[in-house]
Design an enzyme around this catalytic site. Sequence first.
Site, short mmCIF file in Angstrom:
data_model
loop_
_atom_site.label_atom_id
_atom_site.label_comp_id
_atom_site.label_asym_id
_atom_site.label_seq_id
_atom_site.Cartn_x
_atom_site.Cartn_y
_atom_site.Cartn_z
N LYS A 84 46.82 7.73 17.35
CA LYS A 84 46.70 8.41 18.66
C LYS A 84 47.67 9.56 18.87
CE LYS A 84 49.81 5.64 21.42
NZ LYS A 84 50.06 5.14 22.77
N SER A 124 39.63 8.54 26.27
CA SER A 124 40.71 9.39 26.78
C SER A 124 40.15 10.57 27.55
CB SER A 124 41.55 9.89 25.59
OG SER A 124 42.43 10.92 25.99
N TYR A 149 42.32 14.08 16.91
CA TYR A 149 42.45 12.79 17.64
C TYR A 149 41.42 12.75 18.76
CZ TYR A 149 43.80 10.01 21.60
OH TYR A 149 43.74 9.17 22.69
N LYS A 153 37.64 10.48 19.65
CA LYS A 153 37.22 9.81 20.89
C LYS A 153 35.83 10.30 21.31
CE LYS A 153 41.03 7.45 21.54
NZ LYS A 153 41.06 5.98 21.34
N ARG A 292 53.66 24.36 24.53
CA ARG A 292 53.23 23.59 23.35
C ARG A 292 51.77 23.91 23.09
NH1 ARG A 292 53.44 17.04 23.63
NH2 ARG A 292 51.83 17.42 25.21
#
Length: 334
Positions: A84, A124, A149, A153, A292
Amino acid sequence: MNVLVTGGAGYIGSHTVVELLEAGHQVIIVDDLSNAKVEVIGRIERITGKRPAFHQLDCGHKAGLRSVFQGDRVDAVIHFAGFKAVGESVKKPLQYYRNNLDSTLTLLEVMEEFGCKKLVFSSSATVYGPDNAHPYKESMPAIRSTSPYGWTKVMIERILTDYVTAHPEFCAVLLRYFNPIGAHDSGLLGDDPNGIPNNLMPYIARVAAGQLEKLTIFGGDYPTPDGTCLRDYLHVEDLAVGHLKALEYAGTHSGVEAVNLGTGNGISVLGLVHAFEKANGMALPYEIGPRRDGDLPAFWADASKAKELLGWEAVHTVDDMCRSAWKFAQMASK
Ligand code: WQD
């Protein structure tokens, strides 16, 4: 019910196991301990007075998973197991696709073999991708993400949706988490990632505990009230209760339902930092650094479907989240 919890020794999994045991369910944990500690099993027993069955096992190991189903009747599964870390998934896409998809496909094949037709899946908010307006609603397209990731999902939600089309008697509840933070009020369970935390709250907690020098806030120039990103932080104990409610729903329904688990409120990074300082009576060293990659400026949940369908809503406050995170960090650092 007899509930198999994959990844049940992990952060959200362990809190969910506590809720299941306290609600009178029997629990079997399958966890490969790649991102969890075996001590968590004993801590669950200390909290609840009940010890869940535990098998150290990778869900992708079909023979091992079959033997678990042969040993105990499994009425339902809550599926947390999966890699994750968003940043890691960008560097190691093949491991993420192999692990997260294989474990789910293997789980479904074994569930089918043993006639188990109830699944709650750990999805998520990342499945909403960068194009939807917030607050995110389940009726919005959830067809792309911003990391391998997140794509796993999206793909697993697709796999489960197609599986239910082929097996209409099956029930799959896809729980789309926003930002779970905080810890069990006993201080025995919490977010304790291996290495340097990627996520905000465990990083803050380690700075508070003196294990890390200072927090870098990734970006102070976003189009938000204080320039830092907005997120929907919810208490992990509320999230755990959401899984119990989803399990109860799956016990009496069939079909596939996506459900947001969030508070419906957005809090900024700076807002959370100051809430942590106020809740715990301290000053946190931090600096504003560059953005980021991959971060979205703001998103939070429309939480109305969870209330209508599952009878669930978040009840803990930000203060509760911050106090519990700090209490756990202090106990973990002893
Ligand atoms: C929150 C905010 C950062 C660390 C991710 C996954 C999501 C889910 C939750 C698994 C952002 C900022 C963070 C730091 C910072 N995980 N931040 N300094 O990115 O919203 O969601 O974790 O399901 O799928 O995408 O959570 O806690 O990493 O970041 O300023 O040292 O805190 O920039 O704005 P995120 P996060």
